[in-house]
Design a protein around this motif. Structure first.
Motif, PDB file in Angstrom:
ATOM      1  N   ARG A 125       0.863  -1.193   0.000  1.00 14.29           N
ATOM      2  CA  ARG A 125       0.000   0.000   0.000  1.00 14.29           C
ATOM      3  C   ARG A 125       0.890   1.229   0.000  1.00 14.29           C
ATOM      4  N   GLU A 127       1.258   4.067   1.278  1.00 13.46           N
ATOM      5  CA  GLU A 127       0.786   4.927   2.358  1.00 13.46           C
ATOM      6  C   GLU A 127       1.912   5.843   2.797  1.00 13.46           C
ATOM      7  N   GLY A 132       5.277   1.852  12.337  1.00 17.86           N
ATOM      8  CA  GLY A 132       4.316   0.744  12.254  1.00 17.86           C
ATOM      9  C   GLY A 132       3.518   0.708  10.959  1.00 17.86           C
ATOM     10  N   ARG A 133       3.840   1.579  10.015  1.00 16.15           N
ATOM     11  CA  ARG A 133       3.109   1.613   8.747  1.00 16.15           C
ATOM     12  C   ARG A 133       4.111   1.546   7.603  1.00 16.15           C
ATOM     13  N   HIS A 137       3.899  -4.598   3.728  1.00 12.22           N
ATOM     14  CA  HIS A 137       3.814  -5.271   5.021  1.00 12.22           C
ATOM     15  C   HIS A 137       3.335  -6.695   4.777  1.00 12.22           C
ATOM     16  N   GLN A 139       0.863  -9.950   5.744  1.00 14.97           N
ATOM     17  CA  GLN A 139      -0.405 -10.271   6.405  1.00 14.97           C
ATOM     18  C   GLN A 139      -0.562 -11.768   6.601  1.00 14.97           C
ATOM     19  N   ARG A 269     -14.044  -0.308   9.257  1.00 14.18           N
ATOM     20  CA  ARG A 269     -13.149  -0.944   8.299  1.00 14.18           C
ATOM     21  C   ARG A 269     -13.056  -0.103   7.023  1.00 14.18           C
ATOM     22  N   LEU A 271     -12.726  -1.004   3.838  1.00 22.49           N
ATOM     23  CA  LEU A 271     -12.994  -1.664   2.563  1.00 22.49           C
ATOM     24  C   LEU A 271     -14.504  -1.813   2.392  1.00 22.49           C
ATOM     25  N   ALA A 301      -3.607  -1.151  15.930  1.00 18.47           N
ATOM     26  CA  ALA A 301      -4.395  -2.259  15.368  1.00 18.47           C
ATOM     27  C   ALA A 301      -3.445  -3.327  14.844  1.00 18.47           C
ATOM     28  N   ILE A 302      -3.530  -4.522  15.414  1.00 16.31           N
ATOM     29  CA  ILE A 302      -2.687  -5.605  14.904  1.00 16.31           C
ATOM     30  C   ILE A 302      -3.452  -6.479  13.913  1.00 16.31           C
ATOM     31  N   GLY A 303      -4.775  -6.307  13.883  1.00 14.48           N
ATOM     32  CA  GLY A 303      -5.541  -7.098  12.932  1.00 14.48           C
ATOM     33  C   GLY A 303      -6.976  -6.622  12.877  1.00 14.48           C
ATOM     34  N   GLY A 304      -7.664  -7.081  11.857  1.00 13.22           N
ATOM     35  CA  GLY A 304      -9.061  -6.700  11.743  1.00 13.22           C
ATOM     36  C   GLY A 304      -9.745  -7.547  10.697  1.00 13.22           C
ATOM     37  N   ALA A 326      -7.555 -10.417   8.978  1.00 12.53           N
ATOM     38  CA  ALA A 326      -6.119 -10.409   8.674  1.00 12.53           C
ATOM     39  C   ALA A 326      -5.348  -9.770   9.817  1.00 12.53           C
ATOM     40  N   GLY A 328      -1.718  -7.988  10.778  1.00 10.34           N
ATOM     41  CA  GLY A 328      -0.526  -7.361  10.204  1.00 10.34           C
ATOM     42  C   GLY A 328       0.667  -7.986  10.919  1.00 10.34           C
ATOM     43  N   ARG A 331       3.319  -5.855  12.934  1.00 15.73           N
ATOM     44  CA  ARG A 331       2.829  -5.385  14.240  1.00 15.73           C
ATOM     45  C   ARG A 331       2.662  -6.536  15.213  1.00 15.73           C
TER      46      ARG A 331
HETATM   47  P1  AMP Z   1      -6.595  -3.901   7.209  1.00 12.83           P
HETATM   48  O1  AMP Z   1      -7.320  -4.932   6.452  1.00 12.83           O
HETATM   49  O2  AMP Z   1      -6.292  -2.656   6.455  1.00 12.83           O
HETATM   50  O3  AMP Z   1      -7.204  -3.619   8.551  1.00 12.83           O
HETATM   51  O4  AMP Z   1      -5.164  -4.550   7.520  1.00 12.83           O
HETATM   52  C1  AMP Z   1      -5.055  -5.647   8.395  1.00 12.83           C
HETATM   53  C2  AMP Z   1      -3.898  -5.418   9.341  1.00 12.83           C
HETATM   54  O5  AMP Z   1      -2.708  -5.267   8.585  1.00 12.83           O
HETATM   55  C3  AMP Z   1      -4.008  -4.132  10.155  1.00 12.83           C
HETATM   56  O6  AMP Z   1      -4.717  -4.351  11.342  1.00 12.83           O
HETATM   57  C4  AMP Z   1      -2.555  -3.837  10.440  1.00 12.83           C
HETATM   58  O7  AMP Z   1      -2.098  -4.575  11.551  1.00 12.83           O
HETATM   59  C5  AMP Z   1      -1.846  -4.342   9.215  1.00 12.83           C
HETATM   60  N1  AMP Z   1      -1.541  -3.243   8.271  1.00 12.83           N
HETATM   61  C6  AMP Z   1      -2.345  -2.640   7.399  1.00 12.83           C
HETATM   62  N2  AMP Z   1      -1.688  -1.703   6.700  1.00 12.83           N
HETATM   63  C7  AMP Z   1      -0.422  -1.716   7.134  1.00 12.83           C
HETATM   64  C8  AMP Z   1       0.772  -1.007   6.795  1.00 12.83           C
HETATM   65  N3  AMP Z   1       0.766  -0.068   5.858  1.00 12.83           N
HETATM   66  N4  AMP Z   1       1.913  -1.294   7.466  1.00 12.83           N
HETATM   67  C9  AMP Z   1       1.939  -2.249   8.424  1.00 12.83           C
HETATM   68  N5  AMP Z   1       0.857  -2.965   8.780  1.00 12.83           N
HETATM   69  C10 AMP Z   1      -0.305  -2.705   8.146  1.00 12.83           C
END
Ligand code: AMP
Length: 445
Positions: A125, A127, A132-133, A137, A139, A269, A271, A301-304, A326, A328, A331
């Protein structure tokens, strides 16, 4: 050769550097990554999830149709380019869309349902890089296709929490329901009505969200916007009856299996494909991520994940309810690292093999393999010629014994064992070296 040419030649080209937002994961971190991956693989396999390996490059349309054209991910963050054939392709920004594509492409609807899959790998991504971003990354994505029952949502959350627990993480699960796509449309209308008069007070991103991707107004992290939306109408108060029943049942399942959670009406979320259950898992932000003495960092956020009943159909497959999530991995690994120091003994080398002279060094290869194959953790540095420098290295590595093979020992069929703590050396029979070392290592433990 002209003088200016020769000058140009001399200037060494700059070493190419890592791209911004990308990182190398060094061997020092390998144990943590392996431990997290292995723990996840064990739990997921016990719960009936099969591993699927997916390509990182997919048709751009896959993500446009599933994640949504107006989401931040698709509109701003994808690495998209035309391939040599002129087709638009993208590095995957997440794994769920590819999972759904694979589910359809391999006719997995013909298998007994639900079909449970997991996959591990990079997502990309573009970003703004910050703590942490990253722009790449990793998943760990787990998906359950073919069940619309609330128990499936609860199972995914349960398994995710189990992994956190096994890694020793103090994680919090935040749960919400997004309702049906239709009810959400009606809710978004209400939300926009609420937000429009406050437009001038919103952050720049939220001003854009007001026309596109409005639901994300709710999870803006700007304090000003947060305060404005604290009294906004809530999704959970505007759920359709079926979604309400579904949500209550998910929560009952979680209560029944003693999974602690917090209701969080602001989880939406990023998406488009989610409906009904949506959740995020957070841990307290590491102290080094907090700027300023009094600052308190937002939880990380470590996952979602959540339910995405329409996704398979959106891609042209038969209607298949599904739910997934998923983690991350960067993290997850970094949170795990803080809870558990790498055990020293598990990987620390026990023996250093030193060799002197060309002939002995040639034989040292075979001896190294004999020691390694017997289960002894052995190191050597075949390129170093002097005994002194080899023993210095052995000392740095913290081994218990050095095994020294010189010309004389080679001729005699012996080796020297040196106790690295007291420097005492003993000549032993080469044929008995494995037994001898094992006996001593057992004693020295
Ligand atoms: P998401 O579906 O966007 O919530 O991504 C799932 C998980 O991936 C998030 O909870 C983060 O832990 C991790 N994540 C998402 N984007 C990033 C990023 N740019 N860098 C590191 N970890 C990320």
């Amino acid at each position: 050769m002209a003088e200016s040419d020769s000058k140009k030649k001399k200037r060494a080209p700059k070493t190419p550097e890592l791209l911004r937002g990308f990182r190398d994961i060094l061997p020092e971190e390998a144990w943590y990554w392996q431990h997290v991956r292995e723990t996840a693989a064990r739990i997921l396999s016990d719960y009936g999830y099969g591993e699927i390996q997916l390509p990182i490059l997919e048709a751009t349309s896959l993500f446009k149709r599933t994640i949504g054209e107006h989401t931040d991910i698709v509109s701003k963050e994808m690495f998209t380019f035309l391939d040599q054939g002129g087709d638009s392709v993208s590095l995957r920004p997440e794994l769920t869309a590819s999972m759904a594509r694979a589910y359809i492409e391999h006719g997995m609807f013909n298998r007994p349902q639900p079909v449970k899959l997991y996959s591990v790998g990079p997502a990309f991504r573009y970003e703004r890089p910050q703590s942490g971003r990253y722009r790449q990354h990793n998943q760990l994505s787990l998906e359950l296709f073919g069940s619309g029952e609330p128990v499936a949502d609860a199972e995914v959350i349960f398994v995710a929490r189990l992994l956190c627990e096994q890694l020793g993480l103090d994680a919090t699960i935040h749960v919400n329901s997004l309702g049906s796509a239709e009810a959400r449309e009606e809710y978004v209308r209400l939300l926009k009505e609420y937000a429009k008069p406050k437009r001038s007070l919103l952050c720049e991103d939220c001003k854009k969200r007001l026309t596109k991707n409005s639901l994300r107004l709710l999870d803006c992290k700007e304090p000003g916007c947060r305060a404005l939306f604290a009294s906004a109408p809530l999704l959970v108060d505007n759920l359709d009856e079926e979604s309400k029943k579904h949500f209550v049942s998910v929560l009952e399942h979680l209560d029944e299996s003693s999974v602690p959670y917090e209701l969080d009406p602001y989880i939406v979320r990023g998406l488009d494909y989610y409906n009904r259950t949506a959740f995020e898992i957070t841990v307290a932000a590491p102290p080094d991520d907090v700027e300023g003495a009094d600052a308190v960092a937002a939880p990380l956020a470590i996952g979602g994940g959540g339910r995405y009943d329409g996704l398979v159909e959106t891609l042209g497959g038969r209607a298949t309810p599904a739910v997934g999530m998923a983690f991350g991995l960067e993290r997850l690994v970094s949170a795990f690292k803080k809870t558990k120091p790498q055990p020293d003994s598990e990987k620390a080398p026990q023996v250093f093999l030193a060799s002197l002279g060309e002939e002995a060094t040639k034989h040292a290869f075979t001896l190294f393999e004999t020691l390694r194959a017997s289960g002894i953790r052995v190191r050597a540095s075949f390129g170093k010629s002097g005994l002194k420098s080899q023993l210095e290295l052995a000392d740095k590595l913290g081994v218990v014994y050095a095994v020294i093979l010189g010309q004389k020992e080679l001729l005699d069929g012996t080796v020297i064992i040196r106790d690295m703590e007291n420097g005492i050396q003993e000549v032993v029979d080469l044929a008995k070296i494995v037994d001898e070392l094992k006996k001593r290592l057992k004693k020295s433990r």
